[in-house]
Design a protein around this motif. Structure first.
Motif, PDB file in Angstrom:
ATOM      1  N   ILE A  85      31.306  16.321  93.090  1.00 48.60           N
ATOM      2  CA  ILE A  85      31.999  17.431  92.012  1.00 48.60           C
ATOM      3  C   ILE A  85      32.688  18.814  92.309  1.00 48.60           C
ATOM      4  O   ILE A  85      33.665  19.553  91.179  1.00 48.60           O
ATOM      5  N   THR A  86      32.893  18.857  93.436  1.00 49.79           N
ATOM      6  CA  THR A  86      33.436  20.150  93.952  1.00 49.79           C
ATOM      7  C   THR A  86      35.654  19.666  93.592  1.00 49.79           C
ATOM      8  O   THR A  86      36.321  19.832  93.467  1.00 49.79           O
ATOM      9  N   GLY A  87      35.556  18.111  94.124  1.00 50.70           N
ATOM     10  CA  GLY A  87      36.611  17.657  93.663  1.00 50.70           C
ATOM     11  C   GLY A  87      36.764  17.172  92.375  1.00 50.70           C
ATOM     12  O   GLY A  87      38.103  17.784  91.823  1.00 50.70           O
ATOM     13  N   ILE A  88      36.250  16.884  91.665  1.00 47.68           N
ATOM     14  CA  ILE A  88      36.800  16.839  89.842  1.00 47.68           C
ATOM     15  C   ILE A  88      36.314  18.258  89.106  1.00 47.68           C
ATOM     16  O   ILE A  88      37.298  18.681  88.842  1.00 47.68           O
ATOM     17  N   LEU A  89      36.292  18.812  89.741  1.00 49.79           N
ATOM     18  CA  LEU A  89      36.397  20.623  89.311  1.00 49.79           C
ATOM     19  C   LEU A  89      37.603  20.411  90.003  1.00 49.79           C
ATOM     20  O   LEU A  89      38.464  21.388  89.238  1.00 49.79           O
ATOM     21  N   MET A  90      37.902  21.136  91.032  1.00 45.34           N
ATOM     22  CA  MET A  90      39.837  21.071  91.533  1.00 45.34           C
ATOM     23  C   MET A  90      40.095  20.341  90.790  1.00 45.34           C
ATOM     24  O   MET A  90      41.402  20.577  90.320  1.00 45.34           O
ATOM     25  N   PHE A  91      40.259  18.791  90.955  1.00 53.55           N
ATOM     26  CA  PHE A  91      41.089  17.992  89.585  1.00 53.55           C
ATOM     27  C   PHE A  91      41.056  18.770  88.233  1.00 53.55           C
ATOM     28  O   PHE A  91      42.350  18.556  87.733  1.00 53.55           O
ATOM     29  N   PHE A  92      40.413  19.215  87.614  1.00 55.96           N
ATOM     30  CA  PHE A  92      40.455  19.870  86.105  1.00 55.96           C
ATOM     31  C   PHE A  92      40.089  21.022  85.759  1.00 55.96           C
ATOM     32  O   PHE A  92      41.043  21.510  84.470  1.00 55.96           O
ATOM     33  N   GLN A  93      41.103  21.512  86.971  1.00 58.37           N
ATOM     34  CA  GLN A  93      40.638  23.060  86.679  1.00 58.37           C
ATOM     35  C   GLN A  93      42.567  23.303  86.626  1.00 58.37           C
ATOM     36  O   GLN A  93      43.342  22.343  86.877  1.00 58.37           O
ATOM     37  N   LYS A  94      42.812  24.183  85.965  1.00 60.10           N
ATOM     38  CA  LYS A  94      44.270  24.666  85.514  1.00 60.10           C
ATOM     39  C   LYS A  94      44.851  25.500  86.676  1.00 60.10           C
ATOM     40  O   LYS A  94      44.066  26.093  87.405  1.00 60.10           O
ATOM     41  N   ASP A  95      46.078  25.424  87.396  1.00 63.75           N
ATOM     42  CA  ASP A  95      46.166  26.227  87.411  1.00 63.75           C
ATOM     43  C   ASP A  95      46.959  27.579  87.394  1.00 63.75           C
ATOM     44  O   ASP A  95      46.838  28.043  87.149  1.00 63.75           O
TER      45      ASP A  95
END
Length: 159
Positions: free
Chosen positions: A149-159
């Motif tokens: 979940i942390t990886g997915i959230l990190m991948f799709f969040q904007k910079d």
């Protein structure tokens, strides 16, 4: 780019841990046992050599060496003992997840407060599972879920 690489690594690690949550319990028990037993032997030998110079330190090393040797042999001969000692660490792991989550919520660590909320929720579930269910399979699966979940959230969040 570096954030996306980290996100992909977290997702892959999460999937691996979800697929094989008990992958290394017995080998880890034996390797840890060997390491602790060798530590015990080393402490005993150092204790006898230090006994002449400083009797207090030498005696302490001998006593700690005997405890480490017995614990190491226990890990090697009985992986259940390793599971028991590891079970004591469940509370620490759950608390670490909760603390990481609280810090992430208040500081936006990792770029999103949702990462912190996920860590808090999984940390609470981890503590509940650790004390009620006590099954390492589910505890490993929870860690894998958190990584995923942390990886997915990190991948799709904007910079």
């Amino acid at each position: 780019m570096q954030k996306n690489t980290l996100a992909i690594v977290l997702i892959i690690l999460g999937l691996i841990v979800l697929a094989f949550p008990l992958l290394g319990l017995v080998p880890i028990s034996i390797l840890t046992g060997l390491g602790v037993a060798f530590l015990g032997i080393g402490l005993i030998l150092a204790g006898f050599s230090d006994r002449a110079e400083n009797s207090g330190l030498g005696l302490l090393e001998i006593v700690l060496g005997i405890i480490a040797l017995v614990l190491g042999l226990g890990f090697i001969l009985n992986p259940g003992l390793f599971s028991f000692v590891a079970g004591l660490l469940v509370a620490m792991a759950g608390l670490f997840l909760i603390i990481i989550g609280i810090v992430a919520v208040f500081t936006k660590a990792g770029g999103s407060r949702w990462n912190g909320v996920v860590a808090i929720i999984i940390g609470i579930i981890y503590l509940i599972f650790g004390y009620i269910i006590k099954d390492p399979f589910w505890l490993g699966a929870l860690i894998g879920l958190w990584l995923l979940i942390t990886g997915i959230l990190m991948f799709f969040q904007k910079d």
